[in-house]
Design a protein around this motif. Structure first.
Motif, PDB file in Angstrom:
ATOM      1  N   UNK A  18      74.741  43.511  62.630  1.00 24.48           N
ATOM      2  CA  UNK A  18      74.034  42.274  62.362  1.00 24.48           C
ATOM      3  C   UNK A  18      72.825  42.009  63.105  1.00 24.48           C
ATOM      4  N   UNK A  19      72.575  42.539  64.254  1.00 14.66           N
ATOM      5  CA  UNK A  19      71.233  42.446  64.750  1.00 14.66           C
ATOM      6  C   UNK A  19      70.258  42.941  64.153  1.00 14.66           C
ATOM      7  N   UNK A  20      70.225  44.027  63.582  1.00 14.50           N
ATOM      8  CA  UNK A  20      69.463  44.928  62.724  1.00 14.50           C
ATOM      9  C   UNK A  20      68.919  43.984  61.580  1.00 14.50           C
ATOM     10  N   UNK A  21      70.017  43.411  60.754  1.00 11.16           N
ATOM     11  CA  UNK A  21      69.672  42.796  59.837  1.00 11.16           C
ATOM     12  C   UNK A  21      68.930  41.445  59.902  1.00 11.16           C
ATOM     13  N   UNK A  22      69.448  40.686  60.948  1.00 14.27           N
ATOM     14  CA  UNK A  22      68.752  39.574  61.296  1.00 14.27           C
ATOM     15  C   UNK A  22      67.257  39.631  61.703  1.00 14.27           C
ATOM     16  N   UNK A  23      67.015  40.794  62.786  1.00 17.12           N
ATOM     17  CA  UNK A  23      65.759  41.027  63.255  1.00 17.12           C
ATOM     18  C   UNK A  23      64.799  41.476  62.044  1.00 17.12           C
ATOM     19  N   UNK A  24      65.427  42.259  61.063  1.00 14.26           N
ATOM     20  CA  UNK A  24      64.524  42.855  59.962  1.00 14.26           C
ATOM     21  C   UNK A  24      64.144  41.798  59.101  1.00 14.26           C
ATOM     22  N   UNK A  25      65.252  40.954  58.700  1.00 16.82           N
ATOM     23  CA  UNK A  25      64.767  39.772  57.854  1.00 16.82           C
ATOM     24  C   UNK A  25      63.879  38.966  58.441  1.00 16.82           C
ATOM     25  N   UNK A  26      63.882  38.497  59.742  1.00 19.68           N
ATOM     26  CA  UNK A  26      63.108  37.599  60.303  1.00 19.68           C
ATOM     27  C   UNK A  26      61.721  38.026  60.626  1.00 19.68           C
ATOM     28  N   UNK A  27      61.626  39.597  60.479  1.00 19.65           N
ATOM     29  CA  UNK A  27      60.312  39.987  60.734  1.00 19.65           C
ATOM     30  C   UNK A  27      59.701  40.269  59.367  1.00 19.65           C
ATOM     31  N   UNK A  28      60.447  40.887  58.446  1.00 20.05           N
ATOM     32  CA  UNK A  28      59.770  41.331  57.338  1.00 20.05           C
ATOM     33  C   UNK A  28      60.121  40.319  56.093  1.00 20.05           C
ATOM     34  N   UNK A  29      60.966  39.673  56.025  1.00 19.05           N
ATOM     35  CA  UNK A  29      61.083  38.477  55.124  1.00 19.05           C
ATOM     36  C   UNK A  29      60.416  37.176  55.109  1.00 19.05           C
ATOM     37  N   UNK A  30      59.690  37.021  56.192  1.00 20.10           N
ATOM     38  CA  UNK A  30      59.050  35.449  56.567  1.00 20.10           C
ATOM     39  C   UNK A  30      58.400  35.084  55.288  1.00 20.10           C
ATOM     40  N   UNK A  31      57.650  35.670  54.377  1.00 22.42           N
ATOM     41  CA  UNK A  31      56.959  35.437  53.275  1.00 22.42           C
ATOM     42  C   UNK A  31      57.782  35.225  52.197  1.00 22.42           C
ATOM     43  N   UNK A  32      58.932  35.694  52.167  1.00 23.56           N
ATOM     44  CA  UNK A  32      59.879  35.784  51.042  1.00 23.56           C
ATOM     45  C   UNK A  32      60.995  34.903  51.206  1.00 23.56           C
ATOM     46  N   UNK A  33      61.523  34.675  52.144  1.00 22.81           N
ATOM     47  CA  UNK A  33      62.568  33.530  52.450  1.00 22.81           C
ATOM     48  C   UNK A  33      62.110  32.306  53.399  1.00 22.81           C
ATOM     49  N   UNK A  34      62.403  31.172  53.235  1.00 25.87           N
ATOM     50  CA  UNK A  34      61.975  30.138  53.833  1.00 25.87           C
ATOM     51  C   UNK A  34      62.333  30.094  55.494  1.00 25.87           C
ATOM     52  N   UNK A  35      61.401  29.894  56.298  1.00 26.93           N
ATOM     53  CA  UNK A  35      61.513  30.037  57.680  1.00 26.93           C
ATOM     54  C   UNK A  35      62.853  29.365  58.085  1.00 26.93           C
ATOM     55  N   UNK A  36      63.130  28.054  57.343  1.00 25.97           N
ATOM     56  CA  UNK A  36      64.470  27.364  57.790  1.00 25.97           C
ATOM     57  C   UNK A  36      65.887  28.040  57.555  1.00 25.97           C
ATOM     58  N   UNK A  37      65.922  28.978  56.448  1.00 21.57           N
ATOM     59  CA  UNK A  37      66.829  29.604  56.018  1.00 21.57           C
ATOM     60  C   UNK A  37      66.835  30.836  57.006  1.00 21.57           C
ATOM     61  N   UNK A  38      65.836  31.482  57.518  1.00 24.54           N
ATOM     62  CA  UNK A  38      65.834  32.658  58.498  1.00 24.54           C
ATOM     63  C   UNK A  38      66.310  31.995  59.744  1.00 24.54           C
ATOM     64  N   UNK A  39      65.797  30.975  60.357  1.00 22.67           N
ATOM     65  CA  UNK A  39      66.363  30.164  61.270  1.00 22.67           C
ATOM     66  C   UNK A  39      67.805  29.810  61.519  1.00 22.67           C
TER      67      UNK A  39
END
Length: 185
Positions: A18-39
């Motif tokens: 879970x940590x790897x998923x959240x860390x990777x998504x927040x680092x790599x998917x910032x331009x792909x997913x909306x910030x509010x979704x990642x937050x």
């Protein structure tokens, strides 16, 4: 490079996955997913979902380690019925032998060290042992790094597209497919 390995995930690994998923998504998917979704992604919910996936007989979850430290993971199994259908709902002749790579993530700071290839190779070995001959995966069209990785092993988009709702913002995904007879370089 330090010692690298891939092993089957166990329930105690769910928090790290879970940590790897959240860390990777927040680092790599910032331009792909909306910030509010990642937050809004909840570490406890993510851990719980991975614990369930690890416990399922129908899926395989693998963990990559470097020097004993978890750096990436992948998950997959036999593709559910509708996943291999074409855009018009037609079922391919080989539907019974199609696998699904549902997740493959390596933390960006551990990238380009062969972990993704090792993870996919081990998963492909497992899928072939189950009698599967090819696999599919869904990649956000804007995820150039993942597209490049899969194309590098010979997987290509098959023409099927889906659009997901990511907090009111559409995310277009392409389905890629390829064989399971992978070679590690």
């Amino acid at each position: 490079m330090a010692e690298a390995e891939v092993r089957t995930a166990v329930p105690a690994d769910a928090a790290e996955i879970g940590r790897i998923q959240l860390s990777t998504w927040r680092t790599s998917y910032g331009g792909i997913l909306p910030d509010e979704v990642l937050e809004r992604l909840d570490p406890d919910d993510t851990e719980r979902q991975w614990a369930e996936a690890i416990g399922e007989d129908s899926s395989t979850v693998l963990l990559a380690l470097e020097g004993g430290w978890p750096v990436g993971f992948c998950a997959g199994g036999k593709a559910p019925g509708g996943e291999s259908a074409d855009a018009h709902g037609g079922v391919p002749e080989d539907a019974d032998t199609v696998g699904l790579v549902s997740a493959l993530l390596v933390e960006p700071r551990w990238g380009r060290r062969g972990h993704g290839g090792r993870l996919l190779w081990h998963l492909a070995e497992r899928l072939r042992a189950e009698g599967l001959t090819r696999a599919i995966t869904w990649i956000p069209e804007a995820d150039e790094a993942s597209m490049s990785f899969y194309r590098g092993i010979g997987w290509e988009p098959d023409g099927t597209v889906r659009t997901l709702d990511a907090g009111g913002r559409p995310v277009r995904e392409l389905r890629l497919t390829g064989g399971l007879d992978l070679r590690l370089a």
